[in-house]
Motif scaffolding. Structure first.
Motif, PDB file in Angstrom:
ATOM      1  N   LEU A  10       3.486  19.130 -46.773  1.00 13.09           N
ATOM      2  CA  LEU A  10       2.255  19.754 -46.321  1.00 13.09           C
ATOM      3  C   LEU A  10       2.495  21.242 -46.118  1.00 13.09           C
ATOM      4  O   LEU A  10       3.461  21.657 -45.493  1.00 13.09           O
ATOM      5  N   TRP A  14      -3.976  21.366 -41.595  1.00 11.89           N
ATOM      6  CA  TRP A  14      -5.224  20.604 -41.711  1.00 11.89           C
ATOM      7  C   TRP A  14      -5.265  19.692 -42.934  1.00 11.89           C
ATOM      8  O   TRP A  14      -6.199  18.944 -43.108  1.00 11.89           O
ATOM      9  N   GLN A  15      -4.260  19.770 -43.760  1.00 12.78           N
ATOM     10  CA  GLN A  15      -4.222  18.878 -44.922  1.00 12.78           C
ATOM     11  C   GLN A  15      -3.933  17.454 -44.464  1.00 12.78           C
ATOM     12  O   GLN A  15      -3.128  17.230 -43.562  1.00 12.78           O
ATOM     13  N   THR A  16      -4.590  16.505 -45.133  1.00  9.27           N
ATOM     14  CA  THR A  16      -4.329  15.103 -44.833  1.00  9.27           C
ATOM     15  C   THR A  16      -3.077  14.666 -45.566  1.00  9.27           C
ATOM     16  O   THR A  16      -2.759  15.176 -46.634  1.00  9.27           O
ATOM     17  N   PRO A  17      -2.357  13.727 -44.984  1.00  8.48           N
ATOM     18  CA  PRO A  17      -1.154  13.258 -45.671  1.00  8.48           C
ATOM     19  C   PRO A  17      -1.536  12.523 -46.958  1.00  8.48           C
ATOM     20  O   PRO A  17      -2.648  12.011 -47.102  1.00  8.48           O
ATOM     21  N   PRO A  19      -1.924   9.643 -49.778  1.00  8.16           N
ATOM     22  CA  PRO A  19      -2.148   8.205 -49.590  1.00  8.16           C
ATOM     23  C   PRO A  19      -0.854   7.424 -49.771  1.00  8.16           C
ATOM     24  O   PRO A  19       0.035   7.844 -50.517  1.00  8.16           O
ATOM     25  N   ARG A 138      -8.908  -0.590 -45.269  1.00 11.22           N
ATOM     26  CA  ARG A 138      -9.379   0.662 -44.657  1.00 11.22           C
ATOM     27  C   ARG A 138      -8.512   1.114 -43.551  1.00 11.22           C
ATOM     28  O   ARG A 138      -7.766   0.713 -42.899  1.00 11.22           O
TER      29      ARG A 138
END
Length: 138
Positions: A10, A14-17, A19, A138
């Motif tokens: 990262l 603010w970046q999402t990890p 998947p 989910r």
């Protein structure tokens, strides 16, 4: 020596990890309903059902027409007191049509409906499994 790319890092907080790798859900245990052999069996049973009922009604009517065209003397011969054979065969057309309807309903109850019920239950189970797997993914 490995040629695999390094794992992504990262660069911004603010970046999402990324998947997770691997399958998101388990594949179904059996073949999907669209490719199921029961559908082919159901179509075959329904096809036989239509043929039996149609050939019963139309076969009798064609027999009546052929006898009228090629054996008029047979059709005019009296069977009972003053009742010609042609009129008797014409009056029997309605009971033969009823017989075709009864055969259609009988074959539906005996062969087609149980197959349709089994496919309906299987598709309900497939839908439950799909919603359950979507809920856990989910």
């Amino acid at each position: 020596m490995s040629h695999d790319p390094p794992p992504p890092h990262l660069t911004y907080p603010w970046q999402t990890p990324p998947p997770p790798t691997g399958p998101a859900h388990r594949p179904p245990v059996h073949a999907p309903l669209g490719h199921h052999s029961d559908l082919r069996v159901l179509r075959g049973a329904y096809r036989r059902q239509r043929r039996v009922a149609t050939l019963t009604a139309l076969g009798y009517f064609v027999l009546f027409l052929v006898l009228s065209a090629f054996a008029p003397s047979l059709m005019t011969d009296p069977v009972a007191t003053g009742l010609p054979a042609g009129l008797l065969l014409a009056l029997l057309q309605l009971p033969v049509t009823w017989l075709a309807i009864v055969l259609y309903e009988h074959t539906a109850r005996r062969h087609v409906d149980p197959l349709a019920d089994r496919i309906r239950k299987q598709s309900a189970l497939d839908a439950k499994r799909a919603t359950r797997h979507e809920g856990t993914a989910r």
